[in-house]
Design a protein around this motif. Structure first.
Motif, PDB file in Angstrom:
ATOM      1  N   LEU A   1      44.528  44.027  27.821  1.00 23.27           N
ATOM      2  CA  LEU A   1      43.819  45.297  27.952  1.00 23.27           C
ATOM      3  C   LEU A   1      43.786  45.785  29.403  1.00 23.27           C
ATOM      4  O   LEU A   1      43.776  46.998  29.655  1.00 23.27           O
ATOM      5  CB  LEU A   1      42.386  45.158  27.425  1.00 23.27           C
ATOM      6  CG  LEU A   1      42.241  44.994  25.902  1.00 23.27           C
ATOM      7  CD1 LEU A   1      40.794  44.712  25.531  1.00 23.27           C
ATOM      8  CD2 LEU A   1      42.739  46.249  25.190  1.00 23.27           C
ATOM      9  N   PHE A   2      43.762  44.838  30.332  1.00 23.46           N
ATOM     10  CA  PHE A   2      43.740  45.222  31.750  1.00 23.46           C
ATOM     11  C   PHE A   2      45.147  45.427  32.295  1.00 23.46           C
ATOM     12  O   PHE A   2      45.427  46.416  32.978  1.00 23.46           O
ATOM     13  CB  PHE A   2      43.039  44.144  32.583  1.00 23.46           C
ATOM     14  CG  PHE A   2      42.879  44.521  34.044  1.00 23.46           C
ATOM     15  CD1 PHE A   2      41.715  45.125  34.483  1.00 23.46           C
ATOM     16  CD2 PHE A   2      43.894  44.284  34.960  1.00 23.46           C
ATOM     17  CE1 PHE A   2      41.566  45.479  35.823  1.00 23.46           C
ATOM     18  CE2 PHE A   2      43.766  44.632  36.293  1.00 23.46           C
ATOM     19  CZ  PHE A   2      42.596  45.235  36.723  1.00 23.46           C
ATOM     20  N   SER A   3      46.056  44.490  31.995  1.00 23.06           N
ATOM     21  CA  SER A   3      47.373  44.487  32.640  1.00 23.06           C
ATOM     22  C   SER A   3      48.316  45.584  32.153  1.00 23.06           C
ATOM     23  O   SER A   3      49.087  46.135  32.947  1.00 23.06           O
ATOM     24  CB  SER A   3      48.046  43.121  32.464  1.00 23.06           C
ATOM     25  OG  SER A   3      48.295  42.845  31.097  1.00 23.06           O
TER      26      SER A   3
ATOM     27  N   LEU B   1      34.320  42.368  44.720  1.00 23.77           N
ATOM     28  CA  LEU B   1      32.856  42.365  44.788  1.00 23.77           C
ATOM     29  C   LEU B   1      32.235  43.028  43.559  1.00 23.77           C
ATOM     30  O   LEU B   1      31.236  42.547  43.026  1.00 23.77           O
ATOM     31  CB  LEU B   1      32.375  43.073  46.060  1.00 23.77           C
ATOM     32  CG  LEU B   1      32.655  42.363  47.390  1.00 23.77           C
ATOM     33  CD1 LEU B   1      31.947  43.070  48.533  1.00 23.77           C
ATOM     34  CD2 LEU B   1      32.214  40.911  47.351  1.00 23.77           C
ATOM     35  N   ILE B   2      32.830  44.133  43.108  1.00 26.15           N
ATOM     36  CA  ILE B   2      32.324  44.781  41.900  1.00 26.15           C
ATOM     37  C   ILE B   2      32.535  43.865  40.691  1.00 26.15           C
ATOM     38  O   ILE B   2      31.672  43.752  39.814  1.00 26.15           O
ATOM     39  CB  ILE B   2      33.001  46.146  41.675  1.00 26.15           C
ATOM     40  CG1 ILE B   2      32.527  47.146  42.734  1.00 26.15           C
ATOM     41  CG2 ILE B   2      32.685  46.687  40.273  1.00 26.15           C
ATOM     42  CD1 ILE B   2      33.154  48.507  42.638  1.00 26.15           C
ATOM     43  N   GLY B   3      33.689  43.199  40.640  1.00 22.34           N
ATOM     44  CA  GLY B   3      33.960  42.257  39.551  1.00 22.34           C
ATOM     45  C   GLY B   3      32.928  41.148  39.490  1.00 22.34           C
ATOM     46  O   GLY B   3      32.452  40.785  38.407  1.00 22.34           O
TER      47      GLY B   3
ATOM     48  N   ARG C   1      38.834  49.418  38.524  1.00 22.18           N
ATOM     49  CA  ARG C   1      39.439  48.124  38.199  1.00 22.18           C
ATOM     50  C   ARG C   1      38.468  46.976  38.412  1.00 22.18           C
ATOM     51  O   ARG C   1      38.538  45.957  37.719  1.00 22.18           O
ATOM     52  CB  ARG C   1      40.710  47.932  39.024  1.00 22.18           C
ATOM     53  CG  ARG C   1      41.851  48.814  38.519  1.00 22.18           C
ATOM     54  CD  ARG C   1      42.998  48.914  39.469  1.00 22.18           C
ATOM     55  NE  ARG C   1      43.999  49.861  38.960  1.00 22.18           N
ATOM     56  CZ  ARG C   1      44.822  50.561  39.704  1.00 22.18           C
ATOM     57  NH1 ARG C   1      44.807  50.421  41.023  1.00 22.18           N
ATOM     58  NH2 ARG C   1      45.678  51.409  39.164  1.00 22.18           N
ATOM     59  N   GLY C   2      37.556  47.124  39.363  1.00 24.44           N
ATOM     60  CA  GLY C   2      36.526  46.109  39.557  1.00 24.44           C
ATOM     61  C   GLY C   2      35.625  45.996  38.339  1.00 24.44           C
ATOM     62  O   GLY C   2      35.107  44.920  38.029  1.00 24.44           O
ATOM     63  N   LYS C   3      35.458  47.119  37.617  1.00 27.42           N
ATOM     64  CA  LYS C   3      34.653  47.125  36.399  1.00 27.42           C
ATOM     65  C   LYS C   3      35.466  46.694  35.181  1.00 27.42           C
ATOM     66  O   LYS C   3      34.978  46.710  34.056  1.00 27.42           O
ATOM     67  CB  LYS C   3      34.077  48.528  36.174  1.00 27.42           C
ATOM     68  CG  LYS C   3      33.055  48.938  37.234  1.00 27.42           C
ATOM     69  CD  LYS C   3      32.596  50.363  37.056  1.00 27.42           C
ATOM     70  CE  LYS C   3      31.766  50.532  35.799  1.00 27.42           C
ATOM     71  NZ  LYS C   3      30.493  49.765  35.842  1.00 27.42           N
ATOM     72  N   GLY C   4      36.751  46.347  35.422  1.00 31.03           N
ATOM     73  CA  GLY C   4      37.604  45.894  34.332  1.00 31.03           C
ATOM     74  C   GLY C   4      38.308  47.027  33.616  1.00 31.03           C
ATOM     75  O   GLY C   4      38.934  46.821  32.570  1.00 31.03           O
TER      76      GLY C   4
ATOM     77  N   VAL D   1      44.727  38.981  37.699  1.00 35.58           N
ATOM     78  CA  VAL D   1      44.081  37.697  38.013  1.00 35.58           C
ATOM     79  C   VAL D   1      42.884  37.907  38.934  1.00 35.58           C
ATOM     80  O   VAL D   1      41.809  37.345  38.706  1.00 35.58           O
ATOM     81  CB  VAL D   1      45.084  36.714  38.660  1.00 35.58           C
ATOM     82  CG1 VAL D   1      44.357  35.469  39.164  1.00 35.58           C
ATOM     83  CG2 VAL D   1      46.158  36.317  37.663  1.00 35.58           C
ATOM     84  N   SER D   2      43.036  38.731  39.965  1.00 34.69           N
ATOM     85  CA  SER D   2      41.942  38.925  40.925  1.00 34.69           C
ATOM     86  C   SER D   2      40.748  39.620  40.278  1.00 34.69           C
ATOM     87  O   SER D   2      39.599  39.195  40.468  1.00 34.69           O
ATOM     88  CB  SER D   2      42.432  39.730  42.137  1.00 34.69           C
ATOM     89  OG  SER D   2      42.882  41.007  41.756  1.00 34.69           O
ATOM     90  N   ALA D   3      41.000  40.687  39.485  1.00 35.48           N
ATOM     91  CA  ALA D   3      39.898  41.436  38.875  1.00 35.48           C
ATOM     92  C   ALA D   3      39.189  40.637  37.783  1.00 35.48           C
ATOM     93  O   ALA D   3      37.956  40.532  37.769  1.00 35.48           O
ATOM     94  CB  ALA D   3      40.420  42.754  38.306  1.00 35.48           C
ATOM     95  N   LEU D   4      39.968  40.060  36.848  1.00 39.40           N
ATOM     96  CA  LEU D   4      39.356  39.345  35.727  1.00 39.40           C
ATOM     97  C   LEU D   4      38.765  38.003  36.143  1.00 39.40           C
ATOM     98  O   LEU D   4      37.687  37.621  35.680  1.00 39.40           O
ATOM     99  CB  LEU D   4      40.382  39.149  34.605  1.00 39.40           C
ATOM    100  CG  LEU D   4      40.972  40.432  34.005  1.00 39.40           C
ATOM    101  CD1 LEU D   4      41.839  40.091  32.802  1.00 39.40           C
ATOM    102  CD2 LEU D   4      39.870  41.401  33.606  1.00 39.40           C
ATOM    103  N   SER D   5      39.462  37.296  37.030  1.00 37.05           N
ATOM    104  CA  SER D   5      38.927  36.003  37.485  1.00 37.05           C
ATOM    105  C   SER D   5      37.647  36.200  38.286  1.00 37.05           C
ATOM    106  O   SER D   5      36.746  35.356  38.241  1.00 37.05           O
ATOM    107  CB  SER D   5      39.966  35.263  38.338  1.00 37.05           C
ATOM    108  OG  SER D   5      41.067  34.873  37.551  1.00 37.05           O
ATOM    109  N   ALA D   6      37.548  37.314  39.023  1.00 34.24           N
ATOM    110  CA  ALA D   6      36.316  37.605  39.766  1.00 34.24           C
ATOM    111  C   ALA D   6      35.149  37.759  38.798  1.00 34.24           C
ATOM    112  O   ALA D   6      34.039  37.262  39.048  1.00 34.24           O
ATOM    113  CB  ALA D   6      36.487  38.874  40.595  1.00 34.24           C
TER     114      ALA D   6
END
Length: 456
Positions: A14-16, A73-75, A154-157, A291-296
């Motif tokens: 859904l993100f990628s 940070l938002i993630g 993107r920080g919000k997914g 990886v950075s957004a979802l792993s956060a």
């Protein structure tokens, strides 16, 4: 703590997928400048746009790198459910980047001619390169605004909404290119003006959208008060990423400089391949951001196993795609380069460079994914470190010696980035081993808490 593979893969998809479509469109409308200029103008304009776009690409990726601090940070805030923290991060991001865009625009315009000469731009292409960069530098505030807005979503997914903004910019840019370059005959300046105006349209639409849509969070006036803690965290995460991306692009610019010194045909060949190679790096770039957004978010919610699986699946996807791309490029390199120019020598040299460069994609896909995980862990200095080592020890020196000792082919120069990526992969594996040890301790603590509360 129960891990479900489907949940991770679904969230990644859904993100990628929207993100991949977004950067694909960005790459295509970036290539549109070069393609359309090539149809209506000569080698001078092609070289001017290719060199100018390389400079702009470096600046843009540094802006994106700095904005990655906001995404992470938002993630983390989303993962831990802290909406008040989200609002403050967004407000402080706006403050910081507003000041940054003004300062960077002034500096770039002041050093415009110095940058052009520093690139060892061929004499015949100097005028076109200056025209291209002057317009692009004036459009820096729009480039900054777009990437900051995208980093927030993107920080919000949410990678789907930025995709729509890119689509608007893409369509606008292609239409404007045909008008400004094809009809009005503005050459490189027309290509730059089309890019800047399309970005402006995209930013205006995105701001209107944010004002209308309920994003599930309210940013108050008080949130815009400078918060030193948040600013420091944004810079602590974003600056190493930005510098890392900047150094990577500098290494690419130096490689272009080495090619420029060999003549206008080599310069045009390298410039065209740099555009094409961006397509091969779409999946690795997508996985890095995924990886950075979802792993956060996962790490913010203390779901470490989910974060690790995200990294694992991203690496498998990257390696598979990049290996196929590498093999394909060994057979169709000249055909692809030929889409951008009819000059036979440029096509031959571009094919040589592409065959060597394509191998870098296979290895880069791996360390891109690790870098995304390091960003999510707020250890972006690790990514900065491995990229610096690879640049200093391999990319630049190997490219330089290849440009001197292999005058008849660009193939060895194309291999230089791959050697650098191999070094990066080795460092990433070592660093991840130590991070994993620390995470294992946290997982044991969480399991122990679950047992204690379960008994109660």
């Amino acid at each position: 703590m129960n891990y479900k593979r489907k949940d991770v893969l679904k969230k990644m998809a859904l993100f990628s997928i929207p993100y991949l479509i977004s950067i694909l469109m960005q790459a295509l409308y970036g290539m549109a400048d070069l393609f359309i200029v090539g149809q209506f103008n000569g080698v001078e304009s092609i070289t001017g746009v290719s060199i100018g776009s390389q400079v702009m690409h470096m600046i843009t990726v540094m802006i994106i790198g700095l904005a990655m601090g906001t995404t992470v940070l938002i993630g983390k805030a989303v993962g831990s459910g802290r909406k008040d923290e989200e609002a403050k991060i967004i407000a402080n991001t706006v403050n910081m980047f507003f000041i940054f865009s003004i300062i960077i625009t002034i500096i770039l315009l002041y050093f415009l001619k110095s940058i052009v000469y520093l690139m060892s731009t061929p004499k015949d292409a100097i005028s076109e390169t200056i025209h291209y960069l002057r317009v692009c530098f004036l459009g820096i505030p729009f480039i900054v605004s777009y990437n900051v807005i995208s980093s927030i979503f993107r920080g919000k997914g949410d990678s789907k909404t930025p995709m729509y903004f890119v689509a608007i910019a893409c369509v606008s840019n292609i239409i404007l290119d045909f008008i400004l370059i094809g009809v009005l005959g503005m050459g490189a300046m027309g290509a730059a003006l089309g890019t800047v105006l399309s970005q402006a349209v995209s930013v205006i639409v995105s701001i209107i959208f944010m004002m209308i849509k309920d994003m599930g969070i309210k940013v108050k006036k008080s949130d815009f008060i400078i918060n030193n803690r948040i600013i420091k965290e944004l810079l602590k995460t974003g600056v190493p990423i930005s510098l890392q991306d900047g150094f990577i692009q500098i290494s690419f610019l130096l490689i272009s400089l080495f090619a420029n010194l060999r003549g206008i045909e080599d310069a045009a060949a390298v410039g065209i391949v740099e555009k094409i190679i961006g397509i091969l790096f779409l999946v690795p770039s997508t996985m890095l951001s995924t990886v950075s957004a979802l792993s956060a978010q996962y790490l913010g919610g203390k779901r470490i196993i989910y974060a690790r699986k995200t990294l694992k699946y991203a690496i498998l996807l990257c390696f598979s795609f990049c290996l196929i791309s590498f093999l394909l490029m060994q057979f169709v390199a000249e055909d692809i380069v030929g889409l951008f120019t009819s000059d036979k020598m440029v096509i031959i040299k571009g094919g040589q460079y592409m065959r060597g460069y394509a191998f870098d994609c296979v290895l880069a896909g791996i360390h891109f994914c690790f870098s995304g995980y390091f960003f999510a862990c707020k250890k972006s200095f690790l990514s900065f470190f491995h990229n610096c080592v690879s640049i200093i020890c391999a990319r630049i020196p190997i490219s330089y010696f290849a440009s001197i000792y292999f005058k008849d082919t660009l193939f060895p120069m194309g291999l230089a980035p791959a050697v650098g990526s191999l070094i990066s992969v080795i460092i990433c594996l070592i660093a991840y081993k130590f991070i994993k040890k620390d995470e294992d301790k946290l997982i044991k603590k969480e399991l122990l808490k679950e047992k204690i509360y379960g008994k109660k």
